[in-house]
Motif scaffolding. Sequence first.
Motif, short mmCIF file in Angstrom:
data_model
loop_
_atom_site.label_atom_id
_atom_site.label_comp_id
_atom_site.label_asym_id
_atom_site.label_seq_id
_atom_site.Cartn_x
_atom_site.Cartn_y
_atom_site.Cartn_z
N LEU A 1 3.61 15.74 8.18
CA LEU A 1 2.41 16.17 8.42
C LEU A 1 2.26 17.50 9.01
O LEU A 1 1.29 18.42 8.46
CB LEU A 1 1.63 15.20 9.63
CG LEU A 1 1.37 13.66 9.22
CD1 LEU A 1 0.74 12.84 10.19
CD2 LEU A 1 0.30 13.67 7.86
N SER A 2 3.25 18.01 9.87
CA SER A 2 3.32 19.37 10.09
C SER A 2 3.39 20.21 9.07
O SER A 2 3.04 21.25 8.97
CB SER A 2 4.27 19.55 11.33
OG SER A 2 5.43 19.57 10.91
N CYS B 1 10.76 6.78 12.63
CA CYS B 1 9.78 7.01 11.58
C CYS B 1 8.51 7.56 11.77
O CYS B 1 7.93 8.57 10.99
CB CYS B 1 9.22 5.54 11.18
SG CYS B 1 8.20 5.54 9.65
N SER B 2 7.94 7.50 13.11
CA SER B 2 6.72 8.34 13.72
C SER B 2 7.07 9.68 13.77
O SER B 2 6.11 10.56 13.35
CB SER B 2 6.33 7.70 15.03
OG SER B 2 6.15 6.39 14.90
N LEU C 1 0.77 -1.13 -0.13
CA LEU C 1 -0.17 -0.07 -0.02
C LEU C 1 0.76 1.39 -0.03
O LEU C 1 0.68 2.25 -0.78
CB LEU C 1 -1.13 0.01 1.32
CG LEU C 1 -1.93 -1.03 1.29
CD1 LEU C 1 -2.70 -1.39 2.52
CD2 LEU C 1 -2.90 -1.02 0.10
N VAL C 2 1.85 1.10 0.73
CA VAL C 2 2.98 2.55 0.72
C VAL C 2 3.43 2.68 -0.62
O VAL C 2 3.43 3.72 -1.24
CB VAL C 2 4.11 2.12 1.78
CG1 VAL C 2 5.39 2.99 1.60
CG2 VAL C 2 3.43 2.17 3.14
N GLN C 3 3.96 1.58 -1.35
CA GLN C 3 4.50 1.71 -2.77
C GLN C 3 3.30 2.11 -3.62
O GLN C 3 3.59 2.95 -4.46
CB GLN C 3 4.80 0.25 -3.04
CG GLN C 3 6.42 -0.04 -2.50
CD GLN C 3 6.64 -1.40 -3.18
OE1 GLN C 3 7.34 -1.39 -4.34
NE2 GLN C 3 6.85 -2.33 -2.35
N LEU C 4 2.18 1.42 -3.66
CA LEU C 4 1.25 2.10 -4.54
C LEU C 4 0.71 3.52 -4.30
O LEU C 4 0.59 4.27 -5.27
CB LEU C 4 0.01 1.13 -4.15
CG LEU C 4 -0.26 -0.08 -4.87
CD1 LEU C 4 -1.16 -1.14 -4.41
CD2 LEU C 4 -0.07 -0.21 -6.23
N GLU D 1 5.30 4.28 7.45
CA GLU D 1 5.91 4.76 6.22
C GLU D 1 4.74 5.40 5.49
O GLU D 1 4.79 6.28 4.73
CB GLU D 1 6.60 3.79 5.35
CG GLU D 1 7.64 3.10 6.27
CD GLU D 1 8.88 3.96 6.29
OE1 GLU D 1 8.99 5.15 5.88
OE2 GLU D 1 10.04 3.47 6.89
N PHE D 2 3.46 5.03 5.86
CA PHE D 2 2.32 5.41 4.67
C PHE D 2 2.25 6.88 4.87
O PHE D 2 1.62 7.35 4.09
CB PHE D 2 1.29 4.51 5.13
CG PHE D 2 0.07 4.58 4.18
CD1 PHE D 2 -0.17 4.18 2.91
CD2 PHE D 2 -1.20 5.62 4.62
CE1 PHE D 2 -1.35 4.46 2.05
CE2 PHE D 2 -2.38 5.93 3.66
CZ PHE D 2 -2.24 5.37 2.61
N TRP D 3 2.14 7.43 5.92
CA TRP D 3 1.84 8.97 6.36
C TRP D 3 2.75 9.77 5.47
O TRP D 3 2.15 10.84 4.93
CB TRP D 3 1.74 9.20 7.88
CG TRP D 3 1.20 7.88 8.76
CD1 TRP D 3 1.62 7.17 9.52
CD2 TRP D 3 -0.19 7.69 8.54
NE1 TRP D 3 0.68 6.38 10.08
CE2 TRP D 3 -0.51 6.49 9.40
CE3 TRP D 3 -1.59 7.87 7.46
CZ2 TRP D 3 -1.72 5.86 9.37
CZ3 TRP D 3 -2.57 7.03 7.55
CH2 TRP D 3 -2.65 6.03 8.68
N SER D 4 3.88 9.65 5.57
CA SER D 4 4.87 10.50 4.95
C SER D 4 4.46 10.41 3.11
O SER D 4 4.47 11.33 2.53
CB SER D 4 6.24 10.30 4.97
OG SER D 4 6.74 10.24 6.41
#
Length: 898
Positions: free
Chosen positions: A385-386, A377-378, A252-255, A291-294
């Motif tokens: 996000l900021s 990572c968090s 999902l991160v790669q996609l 890793e998904f959020w970035s």
Amino acid sequence: MASVSQSSGGGATIMWQPQEEGLREICGLLEQQISPNSDKPLIWQQLQHFSQFPDFNNYLAFIIARAQGTSVEIRQAAGLLLKNNLRTAFKSMSPSFQQYIKSEMLHSLGASDRRIRSTVGTVVSVVIQQGGIIGWPELLQALVQCLDSNDLNHMEGAMDALSKICEDIPQELDSEIPGIAERPITVFLPRLYQFFQSPHGTLRKLALGSINQFIMLMPTALLLSMDQYLQGLFGLAQDPAADVRKLVCSALVQLVEVRPSFLEPHLVNVIEYMLRANKDTDEEVALEACEFWSAYSEAQLQSDSLRDFLPRLIPVLLSNMVYTEDDESLVDADEDESFPDRDQDLKPRFHASRFHGGDNEENDDDDIVNIWNLRKCSAAALDVLSNVYAEAILPTLMPLIQAKLATTDDVTWKEREAAVLALGAIAEGCFAGLYPHLSEVVQFLIPLLDDKFPLIRSITCWTLSRFSKFIVEGIEHQKGHEQFDKVLMGLLRRILDPNKRVQEAACSAFATLEEEAAEALVPRLEIILQHLLCAFGKYQKRNLRIVYDAIGTLADAVGGELNQPQYLNILMPPLIAKWEQLPNSDKDLFPLLECFTSIAQALGPGFYQFAEPVFKRCLNLIQTQLLAKVDPSSAGVQYDREFIVCSLDLLSGIAEGLGSGVENLVAHSNLRDLLLQCCTDDTLDIRQSALALLGDLARVCPVHLHPRLSEFLNIAAQQLSNPALQETVAVANNACWAIGELAVKVRQEVSPIVMTVMSCLVPILQHAEGINKSLIENCAITLGRLAWVSPDIVSPHMGHFMQSWCTALSMIRDDVEKEEAFRGLCAMVRANPSGALSSLVHMCIAIASWHEIRSEDLRNEVCQVLNGYKQMLQNGAWDQCMSSLEPPVKDRLAKYQV
């Protein structure tokens, strides 16, 4: 010792067979090789001896495939050695031996022991890397048969081999192969999708892992079956096996990075899933999900589905930023300076070669210990996000941070530490939202510099450094000045902290503060130097490198202010003592050479009293290393190019600092010949630094380059015609700048290479998109300088480059180099006024790019050029040209009396 048989490897009719004695000897050696207390170099030598027999690799293949009575460990060792040998030897083996190895591997795909299957898979992948699928068509058939067999060992063995091929050379499976109707990927995909439903976790994991390797390539077969793939992914989302859940997150991160449009219809569900996965009990799954959020924040998506989830996401990130019990950073957190550094603490360091012009930026926001984990990572996700959502995250985040910081007992120190980390992570993105409260935030952080827990002291250093800009801006008023002083003194105290981790964080934070504060540090220079040099005396190797950096950054920040006897008496004796103590082969010289470079530039002529021994040592280091490159034994040291690069850069710093004062040192040395050798070195960063030094010497003592001037000019010109310019851009940049510096000093003597250089510069200017900005600027300036000294050679060609050249000139900031380029412009127009007619609009824009031409004679020349064209263009042509210019451009031209 009996030799390995070669006799039976002949015709294809006789199947190769090993000889008992050879087999016994090789197994014996492999057994010794894997035993922990064996003589590794001796065994390696004996194995190398065996490698000379053409059928040695057949023995290894036999051992892994058929030596049933031998231990699995020995058979695995044979397989790993076979894999390494085939990387280099496969293509030169006789076809019958190649065939033997292939058939033994096929025979063992379904071996009963999983370790053997896995090793066989590795060998299979190497054979495909060497010969492609076209060289082994039977493999495809065998893999398909195994996958369809319903025998677990065969399915797993084939899947293992296939997954390694997908990982190592996925493009091979998505290519047309003569004699095979469809691409291999088309044959395998439906079978891999089927395995998503397998009751066996290993098969689910290998199947998903294999398909994930194709997301970046996105072959047609995957594109066409994307819906099936996504359904399969969602079906595996709650898989009992953590390995599989981790691969779902990774997919999902790669996609979202590569093809976010596929996920758009499902985004709300995907975010919901990732939120849950981010709290998974398995840390690797949680890390992959995080890793998904970035990735999401950087994706080009039509709608923003994440905003509504922020109140749920931010608490998850913050709780994942708390140190876990088994975090490696906690292991040495309490080490004080009496603990000796371990070898693994000494990370390799990389010197960035000298680069003339623009910033050759390095990323300095590197967190303390470089192991990527859920905590880091968090924090990185919160930072990203900021930057995307700015103050929108504060209403959720700040109450959580305040609650964590309000705790005072020892048990909750990790919660407090995470809250300080979070403040640092949002420092950039939420700057505007935090601004009204920043004074209180900093005020709150200052006492934490003295906290009893070392990791709170160290993270507070980092977080304060993230607010450096604000802290320094406040100096103007009294309260802000007091706060700056408290932070400065607090960080200096921590630089002398007994804990090594705190020392490191404080020194790095202080270097960041120095860059922002610059001359504001001057009133505190003495106390800063005392602290830094005290640290210099007590730090161990690893942290010493950071002190050098802090001293160098201080010199860059305060410049000539350092040039006072009371400061030099604190700064120089310990550095010179260290300089004399370190031998020529010691890599600890690198950071010291860099530190001296900054000091030489800062002290200017004041460095002269220290220059001679430093200058001579640099030449000695370069000479020794150039010899070590061809003959290490007579040089007495191992070759390491970094000694040459750092020494060349320090010589540049000395030339820049001393100016013409360096002439005496250069005159009595062999620098010119060494420099010529370095300018032709085959290593890019040596050439890069050598050409920077060439330019610096051209500025201050061109007379000493004179005897070999044409060689220097020709070598520099060659660097500009490299077809792989993108890879050598820094070398070309420095070469270009050096030619320009030489041109303005030696004037007419540059004329033999003017046409050659011009033929390289013009194409770069004409195809400027995507090329390094600094190179474009240097090309524009050097072309102008050449036009200034040789207008008769350059001006006949101005019609070819005027437009792109003027566009580049208009991007350059006002300085002496720009002045010299415009002198070239004026000289060309005088020599060939009609050559610039068709580019007059671009020329006007370039002239208007000046804020102010300081040189009166150049200003007059520019006036003459413009007025000359105004008189030349009759019948309203001048007015037509003016009317096509933007109003601000016309306003700026007005000061030239047109």
